[in-house]
Design a protein around this motif. Structure first.
Motif, PDB file in Angstrom:
ATOM      1  N   UNK A 170       0.837  -1.193   0.000  1.00  0.00           N
ATOM      2  CA  UNK A 170       0.000   0.000   0.000  1.00  0.00           C
ATOM      3  C   UNK A 170       0.879   1.252   0.000  1.00  0.00           C
ATOM      4  N   UNK A 171       0.526   2.221  -0.834  1.00  0.00           N
ATOM      5  CA  UNK A 171       1.203   3.512  -0.881  1.00  0.00           C
ATOM      6  C   UNK A 171       0.168   4.582  -0.521  1.00  0.00           C
ATOM      7  N   UNK A 172       0.580   5.564   0.253  1.00  0.00           N
ATOM      8  CA  UNK A 172      -0.296   6.669   0.643  1.00  0.00           C
ATOM      9  C   UNK A 172       0.456   7.979   0.455  1.00  0.00           C
ATOM     10  N   UNK A 224       6.303  -1.071  14.923  1.00  0.00           N
ATOM     11  CA  UNK A 224       6.026  -0.790  13.509  1.00  0.00           C
ATOM     12  C   UNK A 224       6.928  -1.562  12.554  1.00  0.00           C
ATOM     13  N   UNK A 225       8.217  -1.628  12.825  1.00  0.00           N
ATOM     14  CA  UNK A 225       9.158  -2.283  11.902  1.00  0.00           C
ATOM     15  C   UNK A 225       8.897  -3.779  11.746  1.00  0.00           C
ATOM     16  N   UNK A 226       8.700  -4.540  12.834  1.00  0.00           N
ATOM     17  CA  UNK A 226       8.383  -5.964  12.645  1.00  0.00           C
ATOM     18  C   UNK A 226       7.046  -6.179  11.933  1.00  0.00           C
ATOM     19  N   UNK A 227       6.048  -5.338  12.243  1.00  0.00           N
ATOM     20  CA  UNK A 227       4.758  -5.460  11.560  1.00  0.00           C
ATOM     21  C   UNK A 227       4.896  -5.182  10.066  1.00  0.00           C
ATOM     22  N   UNK A 228       5.730  -4.207   9.726  1.00  0.00           N
ATOM     23  CA  UNK A 228       5.952  -3.885   8.324  1.00  0.00           C
ATOM     24  C   UNK A 228       6.613  -5.059   7.599  1.00  0.00           C
ATOM     25  N   UNK A 269       3.565   0.605   3.042  1.00  0.00           N
ATOM     26  CA  UNK A 269       3.465  -0.464   4.023  1.00  0.00           C
ATOM     27  C   UNK A 269       2.685  -0.069   5.259  1.00  0.00           C
ATOM     28  N   UNK A 270       3.172  -0.485   6.419  1.00  0.00           N
ATOM     29  CA  UNK A 270       2.486  -0.192   7.680  1.00  0.00           C
ATOM     30  C   UNK A 270       2.416   1.315   7.920  1.00  0.00           C
ATOM     31  N   UNK A 296       3.918  -7.636   7.076  1.00  0.00           N
ATOM     32  CA  UNK A 296       2.999  -7.180   6.022  1.00  0.00           C
ATOM     33  C   UNK A 296       3.617  -7.388   4.635  1.00  0.00           C
ATOM     34  N   UNK A 297       4.856  -6.976   4.460  1.00  0.00           N
ATOM     35  CA  UNK A 297       5.507  -7.087   3.150  1.00  0.00           C
ATOM     36  C   UNK A 297       5.747  -8.541   2.748  1.00  0.00           C
TER      37      UNK A 297
END
Length: 122
Positions: free
Chosen positions: A56-58, A95-99, A68-69, A102-103
């Protein structure tokens, strides 16, 4: 992070899961989030289609693009009842581990494919 103004979410509209989630966020109104299908031919020229399909890009109101996250957090912090989740996930150690997760999982999401005008979900 400053939450004034809407964000633009570049998402995979051929993914039923992604479509459903983004439509839910869009219910909060265009003053919060604007949706852009990264499969569309008029995709913003500074957004790489393959990268947008991978995560995802925002685009933030200041024109910065997050992925990402971080992109989910940018959306959630603008939405009622979701901003608390954004606050909880913002610390780097979470945030970093979740990202990374996710990836890793994003390429395995279902995608709708069309052949000869007949669409199915893979």
């Amino acid at each position: 992070m400053k939450t004034d103004g809407p964000v633009i979410a570049y998402y995979d509209a051929l993914c039923p899961l992604c479509r459903r989630e983004m439509r839910h966020y869009a219910k909060f109104g265009p003053e919060k989030i604007v949706l852009s299908d990264c499969n569309a031919p008029d995709l913003s020229e500074d957004i790489d289609r393959d990268a947008a399909l991978a995560a995802l890009h925002v685009r933030l109101p200041d024109n910065t693009v997050v992925t990402g996250v971080d992109a989910f957090i940018a959306i959630w912090e603008r939405l009622p009842r979701w901003h608390m989740l954004a606050t909880l996930l913002r610390p780097w150690i979470i945030r970093k581990p979740l990202d990374a997760i996710y990836r890793f999982l994003a390429p395995y999401r279902p995608r709708q494919t069309c052949r000869d005008g007949v669409c199915s979900t893979d």
